[in-house]
Motif scaffolding. Sequence first.
Motif, short mmCIF file in Angstrom:
data_model
loop_
_atom_site.label_atom_id
_atom_site.label_comp_id
_atom_site.label_asym_id
_atom_site.label_seq_id
_atom_site.Cartn_x
_atom_site.Cartn_y
_atom_site.Cartn_z
N MET A 39 10.00 23.85 -1.56
CA MET A 39 9.52 22.51 -1.90
C MET A 39 10.38 21.47 -1.18
N SER A 40 9.76 20.49 -0.55
CA SER A 40 10.47 19.43 0.14
C SER A 40 11.10 18.46 -0.85
N THR A 41 12.17 17.79 -0.42
CA THR A 41 12.82 16.79 -1.28
C THR A 41 11.93 15.57 -1.51
N LEU A 42 10.88 15.42 -0.70
CA LEU A 42 9.97 14.29 -0.83
C LEU A 42 8.61 14.69 -1.42
N THR A 43 8.50 15.93 -1.89
CA THR A 43 7.25 16.39 -2.47
C THR A 43 6.82 15.50 -3.64
N GLY A 44 5.60 15.03 -3.61
CA GLY A 44 5.07 14.19 -4.68
C GLY A 44 5.29 12.72 -4.48
N ALA A 45 6.04 12.30 -3.44
CA ALA A 45 6.32 10.88 -3.24
C ALA A 45 5.03 10.09 -3.01
N ARG A 46 4.10 10.67 -2.26
CA ARG A 46 2.85 9.97 -1.97
C ARG A 46 2.04 9.74 -3.25
N HIS A 47 2.00 10.74 -4.12
CA HIS A 47 1.27 10.59 -5.37
C HIS A 47 1.95 9.58 -6.30
N LEU A 48 3.27 9.59 -6.32
CA LEU A 48 3.99 8.60 -7.13
C LEU A 48 3.73 7.19 -6.61
N ALA A 49 3.70 7.05 -5.30
CA ALA A 49 3.43 5.72 -4.73
C ALA A 49 2.04 5.23 -5.14
N ARG A 50 1.06 6.12 -5.13
CA ARG A 50 -0.29 5.74 -5.57
C ARG A 50 -0.30 5.34 -7.03
N LEU A 51 0.47 6.06 -7.86
CA LEU A 51 0.57 5.70 -9.27
C LEU A 51 1.20 4.32 -9.44
N MET A 52 2.24 4.04 -8.68
CA MET A 52 2.91 2.74 -8.77
C MET A 52 1.97 1.62 -8.33
N LEU A 53 1.21 1.87 -7.28
CA LEU A 53 0.26 0.85 -6.82
C LEU A 53 -0.82 0.60 -7.86
N ARG A 54 -1.23 1.64 -8.53
CA ARG A 54 -2.25 1.47 -9.57
C ARG A 54 -1.68 0.67 -10.75
N ARG A 55 -0.46 0.97 -11.15
CA ARG A 55 0.14 0.27 -12.28
C ARG A 55 0.42 -1.20 -11.95
N ASP A 56 0.72 -1.47 -10.66
CA ASP A 56 1.02 -2.84 -10.25
C ASP A 56 -0.15 -3.49 -9.52
N ARG A 57 -1.36 -3.04 -9.81
CA ARG A 57 -2.50 -3.53 -9.05
C ARG A 57 -2.77 -5.02 -9.28
N LEU A 58 -2.23 -5.59 -10.33
CA LEU A 58 -2.38 -7.03 -10.56
C LEU A 58 -1.12 -7.79 -10.18
N LEU A 59 0.03 -7.32 -10.66
CA LEU A 59 1.27 -8.06 -10.47
C LEU A 59 1.71 -8.08 -9.01
N LEU A 60 1.65 -6.94 -8.34
CA LEU A 60 2.14 -6.86 -6.96
C LEU A 60 1.35 -7.77 -6.01
N PRO A 61 0.02 -7.72 -6.01
CA PRO A 61 -0.71 -8.64 -5.11
C PRO A 61 -0.47 -10.11 -5.44
N LEU A 62 -0.25 -10.42 -6.72
CA LEU A 62 -0.06 -11.82 -7.08
C LEU A 62 1.22 -12.38 -6.50
N TRP A 63 2.36 -11.66 -6.68
CA TRP A 63 3.59 -12.24 -6.16
C TRP A 63 3.63 -12.22 -4.65
N VAL A 64 2.98 -11.24 -4.04
CA VAL A 64 2.90 -11.23 -2.58
C VAL A 64 2.08 -12.41 -2.09
N LEU A 65 0.94 -12.66 -2.72
CA LEU A 65 0.06 -13.75 -2.30
C LEU A 65 0.71 -15.10 -2.52
N VAL A 66 1.29 -15.30 -3.70
CA VAL A 66 1.90 -16.60 -4.01
C VAL A 66 3.03 -16.91 -3.03
N LEU A 67 3.92 -15.95 -2.82
CA LEU A 67 5.07 -16.21 -1.95
C LEU A 67 4.67 -16.27 -0.48
N ALA A 68 3.53 -15.70 -0.12
CA ALA A 68 3.09 -15.75 1.28
C ALA A 68 2.41 -17.07 1.62
#
Length: 530
Positions: A1-30
């Motif tokens: 098993m690689s030391t990075l196994t599952g990182a891609r799936h975790l990233a997708r989970l994080m994006l799903r959980r932050d699907r509102l907050l993350l785009p908002l602060w990116v958009l506002v500050l941009a």
Amino acid sequence: MSTLTGARHLARLMLRRDRLLLPLWVLVLAVLPVSYAKSFIELFATPAERAAYAAGTGRNPSIVALLGPLYGESVGALTAQRGGFLLTLIALASLLTVIRHTRTEEEAGRRELLGGSVLGRYAGLTAALAVTYAADLLLGLLTAAGLIATGLPTAGSLSYGLGAALTGIVFATVGGLAAQLTETAGGARGIAVAVLGAAFGLRLAGDTTERDWLSWLSPLGWAPRVRAYEGDRWWVLVLPVLFSVLLAAVAYPLSVRRDLGAGLLPPRLGPAAGGSALAGPFGLAWRLHRGQLLWWSVGFGLLGLILGGAAQAAGRSVEGNPQLEEIMARIGGAQGMADAYLGTSLGLAGWAAAGFGIQAALRMRAEETGGRAEPLLATGVHRSRWLRSHLAFALLGPAVVLAVTGFAIGLTYGVSVHDVSGQLPRMVGAGLAQLPAAWVLAGLAVLLYGLLPRLAPSAWAVLAVCVLLGQLGAVLKLSQWLLDVSPFTHTPQVLGAHWHPTPLWLLTAAALLFAATGLTAFTRRDIPTT
């Protein structure tokens, strides 16, 4: 098993959980730098007007302390300086995002559950950093694209956007390292924010004195020294890249050398028995909230000193601009301009105070999901009494922050105009005028916690929308009914000649209604909520 196994799936989970907050602060500050550029283009159309602004305001020590140095008199240079404080906000958002997806997950026990599956040793930290790095880079690209669309030079826009993105990446890595040091998310946030504060202090000291080398020691000082639109020194961007690599090289080994759920720094043990101050729920709430209240008050007190010191320079910034002189003459000349500047500054403090209120209200959700509320409520402590103890800080905390900010502004501005006794109560009152709008958002957080606890963090998204409407509503020429969605739209300009208190009473009533409804709903639902 690689030391990075599952990182891609975790990233997708994080994006799903932050699907509102993350785009908002990116958009506002941009989009904020784009609004600054448009304002400069409209208000300072000629080189002479921009030169007058730069000489009177852009190089004022208080403005430089808050925003950073000014390296030219072009629209691009003025925009780069005006967006200097955004670097601090980008850094804060980045480090909090990483800590939320690393240390907070461990503290809540979710990381241990995921670790029981096929998950590499570095997957969690890598996913959190990758998501935040991507958000920062997207922010930088959107910023650059927006500035180019306003007509600013492409090279300068790209160097400014990339500098902002790399600043966020540096402090995202700081958050990743801080998450390895303590066993609590609060401790990790405290360490990371302390590093951010030290970086801001170094940048401030270097920019306002002859010791420029101090700014070169601060990660917040590197992006301004790219000198976007005034030479574009691309080589400076190598510094945040190297520093991020160095921090990551320390954080990754630490993440696997400690026990899951533990930190490298030993926890500070409390006394074996609680004192009289912990005899009731209010005492416990005071113990939980006092640290944040202290540091918020200190931080905004210092910020108020800087803002108050810059107000007189803001009043003189209209000199040499006939268009602005005519407008300002209608509202009281330089005094009217200073009042407008201070009113805007206190409006920003109102948004921050609302953030404190939301944070205090959501502490109840953290206590519940952490399993600490249920044992407490199993005793003789009534649910309503427990919630009211936290609600007190959600309502009184913003009042303290705004009063301290107004006091600090009134003190330094009063000294500059030789009228401390007159300006001090005036600015404290103007600061507290922002309080009802801040209470509305705190009350909304309590309402969501009582009715739909899983949606309680959405209160942050509402605050982001309010900031977006306040900063860009006029620039984008949005409809008034849309602007009225924000409670801050209804806060009267109490520093003006005429204002009416009715909106303040209505906002206060709305806040109390939200809080009372949330309290009632909380007493009737199950704990813990799944």
